[in-house]
Design an enzyme around this catalytic site. Structure first.
Site, PDB file in Angstrom:
ATOM      1  N   PRO A   1       4.524  76.892   2.225  1.00 19.38           N
ATOM      2  CA  PRO A   1       3.645  75.509   2.197  1.00 19.38           C
ATOM      3  C   PRO A   1       3.375  74.935   3.339  1.00 19.38           C
ATOM      4  O   PRO A   1       2.684  74.149   3.553  1.00 19.38           O
ATOM      5  CB  PRO A   1       4.365  74.929   1.027  1.00 19.38           C
ATOM      6  CG  PRO A   1       5.122  75.722   0.272  1.00 19.38           C
ATOM      7  CD  PRO A   1       5.523  77.026   1.320  1.00 19.38           C
TER       8      PRO A   1
ATOM      9  N   ASP B   1     -24.820  88.788   9.941  1.00 22.42           N
ATOM     10  CA  ASP B   1     -24.469  88.362  11.199  1.00 22.42           C
ATOM     11  C   ASP B   1     -25.143  87.098  11.344  1.00 22.42           C
ATOM     12  O   ASP B   1     -24.747  86.462  12.334  1.00 22.42           O
ATOM     13  CB  ASP B   1     -24.321  89.249  12.234  1.00 22.42           C
ATOM     14  CG  ASP B   1     -22.950  89.965  12.470  1.00 22.42           C
ATOM     15  OD1 ASP B   1     -21.971  89.446  11.932  1.00 22.42           O
ATOM     16  OD2 ASP B   1     -22.686  90.226  13.421  1.00 22.42           O
TER      17      ASP B   1
ATOM     18  N   ARG C   1     -10.470  93.633   3.050  1.00 27.26           N
ATOM     19  CA  ARG C   1     -12.149  93.749   3.004  1.00 27.26           C
ATOM     20  C   ARG C   1     -12.747  93.473   4.596  1.00 27.26           C
ATOM     21  O   ARG C   1     -14.190  93.879   4.352  1.00 27.26           O
ATOM     22  CB  ARG C   1     -12.620  92.743   1.958  1.00 27.26           C
ATOM     23  CG  ARG C   1     -12.280  91.219   2.201  1.00 27.26           C
ATOM     24  CD  ARG C   1     -12.970  90.408   1.019  1.00 27.26           C
ATOM     25  NE  ARG C   1     -14.230  90.288   1.177  1.00 27.26           N
ATOM     26  CZ  ARG C   1     -15.335  89.968   1.772  1.00 27.26           C
ATOM     27  NH1 ARG C   1     -14.829  89.166   2.865  1.00 27.26           N
ATOM     28  NH2 ARG C   1     -16.654  89.919   1.775  1.00 27.26           N
TER      29      ARG C   1
HETATM   30  C1  9D3 Z   1       8.876  72.263  -5.537  1.00 31.08           C
HETATM   31  C2  9D3 Z   1       9.593  72.601  -4.480  1.00 31.08           C
HETATM   32  N1  9D3 Z   1       8.872  72.090  -2.983  1.00 31.08           N
HETATM   33  C3  9D3 Z   1       9.748  70.844  -2.824  1.00 31.08           C
HETATM   34  C4  9D3 Z   1       9.059  69.789  -2.172  1.00 31.08           C
HETATM   35  C5  9D3 Z   1       8.929  72.919  -2.015  1.00 31.08           C
HETATM   36  C6  9D3 Z   1       8.351  74.312  -2.224  1.00 31.08           C
HETATM   37  C7  9D3 Z   1       9.098  75.090  -2.077  1.00 31.08           C
HETATM   38  C8  9D3 Z   1       8.748  76.733  -2.067  1.00 31.08           C
HETATM   39  C9  9D3 Z   1       6.878  74.468  -2.837  1.00 31.08           C
HETATM   40  C10 9D3 Z   1       6.443  75.600  -3.084  1.00 31.08           C
HETATM   41  C11 9D3 Z   1       7.197  76.680  -2.828  1.00 31.08           C
HETATM   42  C12 9D3 Z   1       6.703  78.159  -3.152  1.00 31.08           C
HETATM   43  N2  9D3 Z   1       5.512  78.382  -2.257  1.00 31.08           N
HETATM   44  C13 9D3 Z   1       5.299  79.179  -1.556  1.00 31.08           C
HETATM   45  O1  9D3 Z   1       6.148  79.964  -1.045  1.00 31.08           O
HETATM   46  C14 9D3 Z   1       3.827  79.492  -0.802  1.00 31.08           C
HETATM   47  C15 9D3 Z   1       2.669  78.495  -0.858  1.00 31.08           C
HETATM   48  C16 9D3 Z   1       2.410  77.346  -1.907  1.00 31.08           C
HETATM   49  O2  9D3 Z   1       3.156  76.912  -2.694  1.00 31.08           O
HETATM   50  N3  9D3 Z   1       1.209  76.779  -1.789  1.00 31.08           N
HETATM   51  C17 9D3 Z   1       0.114  77.295  -0.841  1.00 31.08           C
HETATM   52  N4  9D3 Z   1       0.430  78.231  -0.058  1.00 31.08           N
HETATM   53  C18 9D3 Z   1       1.824  78.788  -0.033  1.00 31.08           C
HETATM   54  S1  9D3 Z   1       2.412  80.125   0.877  1.00 31.08           S
HETATM   55  C19 9D3 Z   1       3.708  80.125   0.073  1.00 31.08           C
END
Ligand code: 9D3
Length: 249
Positions: A94, A174, A159
């Site tokens: 994230p 294109d 893709r």
């Molecule tokens: C609720 C936990 N959060 C605390 C503020 C942090 C958090 C840790 C791990 C939030 C989500 C995750 C798991 N998500 C991913 O590993 C992830 C992700 C996502 O949640 N949203 C958008 N892209 C991605 S890429 C990996």
């Protein structure tokens, strides 16, 4: 001489989720055509402690668990040694840069990617620093792990590989490869098929007029109109997208 298949190595605590999704649809056909291959690696299998634990409680306290350095590091080393090509490391997180089509296009030119799908509250920062991956997010919403983002990335990249379905389409389109800040195209226009009238709703007259030039002009107009209404960010002033004169503010 056909190039070697683009290789994806995925490091995950849930290796079993990848095969059923990727074997279906476009990625499955791309594999059958020898264009891509994927290999999943169970991070837990590289844990050296008694209970194959790959996570531990956070220093400083707080909820949740943190993915440990050693299992992830060893798993990456194991995966990378399975092929002579260097792997471009990507961490799905994230905290990463939002995935955009321009990013996908850049990744599609690489011979090999190592995708790291996190889980738990996070990953020990020291192993992230040592691996120095490109950090990518798929959007501002909370998932429970990086597996679905990794699947999305593989699908989007596959893709674009020449010979995979979808490549022919984007190549022939294109004229629209002029793109927004992130390489995004215009949103698509509405589509219709038979019957001409359904539940009292008619197909736009221009589409049944037989005038191909008029149809193309209508479609472009609808694309710009929709993009304006739904995703004005794609038409930002600094965009490289050429907005036709008649649509300029
Ligand atoms: C609720 C936990 N959060 C605390 C503020 C942090 C958090 C840790 C791990 C939030 C989500 C995750 C798991 N998500 C991913 O590993 C992830 C992700 C996502 O949640 N949203 C958008 N892209 C991605 S890429 C990996």
């Amino acid at each position: 001489m056909s190039p070697r298949p683009t290789r994806f190595d995925v490091l995950t605590l849930f290796p079993e989720v990848f095969e059923p999704v990727l074997a279906s649809s476009i990625t499955g056909r791309a594999r059958e055509a020898g264009l891509i291959e994927w290999h999943t690696h169970d991070i837990r299998r590289h844990a050296t402690n008694r209970h194959s634990k790959a996570d531990d409680r956070p220093f400083g306290g707080g909820p949740g668990m943190v993915m440990m350095c050693q299992p992830l590091w060893d798993c990456a080393a194991h995966a990378e040694a399975l092929d002579d090509r260097p792997a471009h490391r990507v961490l799905l997180t994230p905290q990463g840069a939002p995935l955009r089509q321009a990013t996908v296009e850049r990744l599609a030119r690489l011979p090999r990617m190592l995708l790291i799908a996190g889980h738990y509250e996070g990953i020990d920062e020291r192993v992230i620093r040592r691996l120095a991956p490109e950090e990518i997010s798929v959007g501002d919403f909370v998932l429970s792990g990086g597996e679905i983002p990794a699947l999305a990335l593989i699908d989007a990249v596959a893709r674009l590989i020449p010979g995979a379905l979808g490549h022919e389409d984007s190549a022939s389109n294109d004229s629209f490869s002029a793109a927004g800040p992130g390489g995004e195209r215009l949103l698509d226009c509405p589509h219709y098929t038979r019957p001409r009238v359904w539940e009292g709703m008619e197909v736009p007259e221009v589409l049944v007029s037989g005038d191909h030039a008029k149809v193309e002009a209508w479609r472009l107009e609808e694309m710009v109109k929709r993009t304006r209404e739904r995703r004005p960010d794609l038409l930002a002033p600094d965009s490289r997208l050429p907005v036709p004169k008649e649509h300029q503010p």
